[in-house]
Design a protein around this motif. Structure first.
Motif, PDB file in Angstrom:
ATOM      1  N   MET A  72      71.196  49.913 -11.335  1.00  0.00           N
ATOM      2  CA  MET A  72      70.598  49.804 -10.000  1.00  0.00           C
ATOM      3  C   MET A  72      69.839  51.085  -9.683  1.00  0.00           C
ATOM      4  O   MET A  72      70.261  52.162 -10.088  1.00  0.00           O
ATOM      5  CB  MET A  72      71.703  49.599  -8.953  1.00  0.00           C
ATOM      6  CG  MET A  72      72.228  48.199  -8.899  1.00  0.00           C
ATOM      7  SD  MET A  72      71.022  47.124  -8.117  1.00  0.00           S
ATOM      8  CE  MET A  72      71.349  45.602  -8.981  1.00  0.00           C
TER       9      MET A  72
ATOM     10  N   VAL B 125      77.082  59.570   7.246  1.00  0.00           N
ATOM     11  CA  VAL B 125      76.776  58.471   6.324  1.00  0.00           C
ATOM     12  C   VAL B 125      75.836  57.443   6.950  1.00  0.00           C
ATOM     13  O   VAL B 125      75.270  56.626   6.233  1.00  0.00           O
ATOM     14  CB  VAL B 125      78.055  57.749   5.850  1.00  0.00           C
ATOM     15  CG1 VAL B 125      78.733  58.552   4.779  1.00  0.00           C
ATOM     16  CG2 VAL B 125      78.986  57.491   6.997  1.00  0.00           C
TER      17      VAL B 125
ATOM     18  N   VAL C 225      91.223  53.418  -2.501  1.00  0.00           N
ATOM     19  CA  VAL C 225      90.112  53.669  -1.580  1.00  0.00           C
ATOM     20  C   VAL C 225      89.020  52.616  -1.754  1.00  0.00           C
ATOM     21  O   VAL C 225      88.498  52.068  -0.776  1.00  0.00           O
ATOM     22  CB  VAL C 225      89.534  55.085  -1.788  1.00  0.00           C
ATOM     23  CG1 VAL C 225      88.380  55.335  -0.837  1.00  0.00           C
ATOM     24  CG2 VAL C 225      90.614  56.126  -1.576  1.00  0.00           C
TER      25      VAL C 225
ATOM     26  N   LEU D 292      92.521  45.454 -10.786  1.00  0.00           N
ATOM     27  CA  LEU D 292      92.118  45.587 -12.187  1.00  0.00           C
ATOM     28  C   LEU D 292      91.151  46.743 -12.416  1.00  0.00           C
ATOM     29  O   LEU D 292      91.281  47.489 -13.371  1.00  0.00           O
ATOM     30  CB  LEU D 292      91.467  44.281 -12.670  1.00  0.00           C
ATOM     31  CG  LEU D 292      92.405  43.091 -12.810  1.00  0.00           C
ATOM     32  CD1 LEU D 292      91.625  41.826 -13.091  1.00  0.00           C
ATOM     33  CD2 LEU D 292      93.411  43.341 -13.926  1.00  0.00           C
ATOM     34  N   PHE D 293      90.135  46.851 -11.563  1.00  0.00           N
ATOM     35  CA  PHE D 293      89.084  47.829 -11.833  1.00  0.00           C
ATOM     36  C   PHE D 293      88.991  48.914 -10.782  1.00  0.00           C
ATOM     37  O   PHE D 293      88.204  49.844 -10.930  1.00  0.00           O
ATOM     38  CB  PHE D 293      87.703  47.154 -11.924  1.00  0.00           C
ATOM     39  CG  PHE D 293      87.709  45.797 -12.546  1.00  0.00           C
ATOM     40  CD1 PHE D 293      88.083  45.644 -13.865  1.00  0.00           C
ATOM     41  CD2 PHE D 293      87.331  44.688 -11.818  1.00  0.00           C
ATOM     42  CE1 PHE D 293      88.080  44.389 -14.448  1.00  0.00           C
ATOM     43  CE2 PHE D 293      87.334  43.423 -12.395  1.00  0.00           C
ATOM     44  CZ  PHE D 293      87.711  43.277 -13.714  1.00  0.00           C
ATOM     45  N   GLY D 294      89.697  48.824  -9.676  1.00  0.00           N
ATOM     46  CA  GLY D 294      89.430  49.697  -8.532  1.00  0.00           C
ATOM     47  C   GLY D 294      90.523  50.695  -8.249  1.00  0.00           C
ATOM     48  O   GLY D 294      91.444  50.912  -9.033  1.00  0.00           O
ATOM     49  N   SER D 295      90.396  51.334  -7.090  1.00  0.00           N
ATOM     50  CA  SER D 295      91.377  52.299  -6.622  1.00  0.00           C
ATOM     51  C   SER D 295      91.752  51.892  -5.193  1.00  0.00           C
ATOM     52  O   SER D 295      91.088  51.048  -4.603  1.00  0.00           O
ATOM     53  CB  SER D 295      90.753  53.691  -6.628  1.00  0.00           C
ATOM     54  OG  SER D 295      89.709  53.740  -5.688  1.00  0.00           O
TER      55      SER D 295
ATOM     56  N   PRO E  67      72.541  54.493  -6.862  1.00  0.00           N
ATOM     57  CA  PRO E  67      73.930  54.295  -7.259  1.00  0.00           C
ATOM     58  C   PRO E  67      74.747  53.667  -6.126  1.00  0.00           C
ATOM     59  O   PRO E  67      74.556  54.013  -4.958  1.00  0.00           O
ATOM     60  CB  PRO E  67      74.434  55.703  -7.564  1.00  0.00           C
ATOM     61  CG  PRO E  67      73.324  56.632  -7.341  1.00  0.00           C
ATOM     62  CD  PRO E  67      72.118  55.881  -6.933  1.00  0.00           C
ATOM     63  N   GLY E  68      75.636  52.778  -6.485  1.00  0.00           N
ATOM     64  CA  GLY E  68      76.466  52.146  -5.472  1.00  0.00           C
ATOM     65  C   GLY E  68      75.903  50.840  -4.957  1.00  0.00           C
ATOM     66  O   GLY E  68      76.606  50.034  -4.378  1.00  0.00           O
TER      67      GLY E  68
ATOM     68  N   TYR F 221      87.200  49.708   0.980  1.00  0.00           N
ATOM     69  CA  TYR F 221      85.778  49.413   1.140  1.00  0.00           C
ATOM     70  C   TYR F 221      85.490  47.941   0.889  1.00  0.00           C
ATOM     71  O   TYR F 221      84.835  47.276   1.686  1.00  0.00           O
ATOM     72  CB  TYR F 221      84.940  50.258   0.161  1.00  0.00           C
ATOM     73  CG  TYR F 221      84.703  51.668   0.614  1.00  0.00           C
ATOM     74  CD1 TYR F 221      83.676  51.949   1.510  1.00  0.00           C
ATOM     75  CD2 TYR F 221      85.470  52.710   0.141  1.00  0.00           C
ATOM     76  CE1 TYR F 221      83.437  53.247   1.912  1.00  0.00           C
ATOM     77  CE2 TYR F 221      85.251  54.012   0.542  1.00  0.00           C
ATOM     78  CZ  TYR F 221      84.229  54.284   1.422  1.00  0.00           C
ATOM     79  OH  TYR F 221      83.997  55.558   1.822  1.00  0.00           O
TER      80      TYR F 221
ATOM     81  N   PRO G  90      85.259  56.944   9.017  1.00  0.00           N
ATOM     82  CA  PRO G  90      86.589  57.586   9.085  1.00  0.00           C
ATOM     83  C   PRO G  90      87.088  58.091   7.723  1.00  0.00           C
ATOM     84  O   PRO G  90      87.751  59.127   7.666  1.00  0.00           O
ATOM     85  CB  PRO G  90      87.499  56.473   9.610  1.00  0.00           C
ATOM     86  CG  PRO G  90      86.786  55.206   9.337  1.00  0.00           C
ATOM     87  CD  PRO G  90      85.331  55.524   9.400  1.00  0.00           C
ATOM     88  N   LEU G  91      86.768  57.397   6.620  1.00  0.00           N
ATOM     89  CA  LEU G  91      87.290  57.817   5.324  1.00  0.00           C
ATOM     90  C   LEU G  91      86.700  59.146   4.881  1.00  0.00           C
ATOM     91  O   LEU G  91      87.395  59.999   4.329  1.00  0.00           O
ATOM     92  CB  LEU G  91      86.991  56.759   4.255  1.00  0.00           C
ATOM     93  CG  LEU G  91      87.982  55.611   4.144  1.00  0.00           C
ATOM     94  CD1 LEU G  91      87.619  54.699   2.999  1.00  0.00           C
ATOM     95  CD2 LEU G  91      89.402  56.136   3.962  1.00  0.00           C
ATOM     96  N   LEU G  92      85.403  59.328   5.082  1.00  0.00           N
ATOM     97  CA  LEU G  92      84.779  60.584   4.691  1.00  0.00           C
ATOM     98  C   LEU G  92      84.805  61.585   5.836  1.00  0.00           C
ATOM     99  O   LEU G  92      84.480  62.748   5.658  1.00  0.00           O
ATOM    100  CB  LEU G  92      83.338  60.351   4.233  1.00  0.00           C
ATOM    101  CG  LEU G  92      83.176  59.572   2.925  1.00  0.00           C
ATOM    102  CD1 LEU G  92      81.731  59.216   2.687  1.00  0.00           C
ATOM    103  CD2 LEU G  92      83.711  60.378   1.759  1.00  0.00           C
ATOM    104  N   GLY G  93      85.152  61.120   7.030  1.00  0.00           N
ATOM    105  CA  GLY G  93      85.333  62.025   8.163  1.00  0.00           C
ATOM    106  C   GLY G  93      84.041  62.538   8.759  1.00  0.00           C
ATOM    107  O   GLY G  93      84.006  63.612   9.344  1.00  0.00           O
ATOM    108  N   THR G  94      82.951  61.788   8.618  1.00  0.00           N
ATOM    109  CA  THR G  94      81.703  62.232   9.232  1.00  0.00           C
ATOM    110  C   THR G  94      80.820  61.030   9.536  1.00  0.00           C
ATOM    111  O   THR G  94      80.866  60.023   8.834  1.00  0.00           O
ATOM    112  CB  THR G  94      80.938  63.194   8.307  1.00  0.00           C
ATOM    113  OG1 THR G  94      79.660  63.452   8.880  1.00  0.00           O
ATOM    114  CG2 THR G  94      80.731  62.613   6.942  1.00  0.00           C
TER     115      THR G  94
END
Lengths: 188, 122
Positions: free
Chosen positions: A34, A134, A79, A74-77, A37-38, A83, A127-131
């Motif tokens: 892509m 984004v 966090v 399977l593939f993630g975390s 990224p993301g 999302y 909230p996750l990145l605290g700013t």
């Protein structure tokens, strides 16, 4: 009139197979390069989209949620699960509402789904990145959500009349701004 | 079933217009790159380091989620390597003061965020 509604067992089996297919899509998609990224197409969403007019909203919701949970396992975390869960639930809710109240066909529902998926992910990132910084991604995500939703939606709308009737109940529903019934097109 | 209705084309065009307007706003918000800048590194929202951008350095960031090697070189900050799966932070490339107001590097799996701030702000 012949309405052979699939039995519960058939519905469950079919949903499970489709959930696996959706999971496969979300995995294969990680190999598609892509520009930003993301960014992603959201091909996995094709399955819940096709289930909306065929097996119904509850089945589509189950398949969608299960796919997100399995994908994270399977593939993630943890966090990444947050999302996807936010994006998945919000986008599915919007798609189901748009479809149920006949605001749009599959394509429109999918566009809205793509956009709201990305909006929900920004909302979670704050909230996750605290700013709130984004939010500068907003135009990118709005654009990519629209284009990706359009691609998946067109694919879904194209596939829907071509699904095997023996597996999927007939999608009996009128288009929001449908013209008087046209004769069914015959493929050569 | 129709592939694309008129209502859907209205939706599509209006969404494209809205993102176009947002891109324009973003472009107008781009500030000047002059002055002295700090790379501010945030973890879970808290500032954990403030590195001057005019001094080359390496900052190995470690948290319970993983590791990112943050490097400052030639007035730009970038992530050299990371042990997360998607490596979005590495592929982002360098962050320079020209784009300070509209760009940042983030590593979502590690909840790490790198932004540039003018020295003396805050």
């Amino acid at each position: 009139m012949k309405t052979s509604r699939p039995t519960v067992a058939r519905r469950v089996a079919l949903s499970a197979v489709l959930c696996a297919l959706s999971l496969l899509f979300s995995y294969l998609e990680t190999f598609i390069p892509m520009p930003v990224p993301g960014m992603k197409i959201g091909l996995a969403n094709l399955i819940p989209l096709l289930l909306l007019p065929t097996l119904g909203i509850p089945t589509a919701a189950c398949v969608s949620l299960l796919r997100i949970a399995l994908s994270a396992l399977l593939f993630g975390s943890p966090v990444s699960f947050l999302y996807s869960l936010a994006g998945g639930t919000v986008s599915f809710a919007v798609m189901a509402l748009a479809f149920k109240f006949r605001l749009f066909g599959l394509t429109g529902a999918s566009i809205l789904g793509g956009v709201f998926h990305n909006l929900a992910q920004i909302a979670v990132a704050i909230p996750l990145l605290g700013t709130a910084r984004v939010t500068v991604l907003l135009p990118w995500l709005l654009l990519s959500g629209t284009v990706a939703g359009l691609a998946v939606g067109l694919l879904g709308a194209f596939l829907l009349p071509r699904l095997p009737r023996s597996l999927f109940p007939n999608p009996a529903r009128k288009e929001p701004d449908a013209e008087p019934a046209e004769p069914p097109e015959n493929d050569p | 079933m129709k592939l694309f209705s008129r209502r859907e084309s209205v939706l599509l065009i209006s969404l494209l217009l809205v993102s176009g307007v947002l891109f324009l706003v973003l472009f107008l918000l781009r500030g000047e790159g002059d002055g002295e800048w700090d790379a501010v590194i945030r973890y879970r929202g808290d500032v954990i380091a403030r590195l001057p951008l005019d001094t080359d350095c390496e900052y190995p960031f470690e948290c319970e989620e993983g590791v990112n090697r943050i490097v400052i070189r030639d007035g730009a900050v970038f992530v050299e390597s990371a042990d997360c799966k998607n490596r979005v932070c590495v592929r982002h490339g360098a962050l320079t003061p020209d784009a300070a107001d509209v760009d940042f590097i983030s590593c979502a799996p590690h909840r790490l965020l790198i932004v540039l701030e003018r020295r003396g702000d805050e």
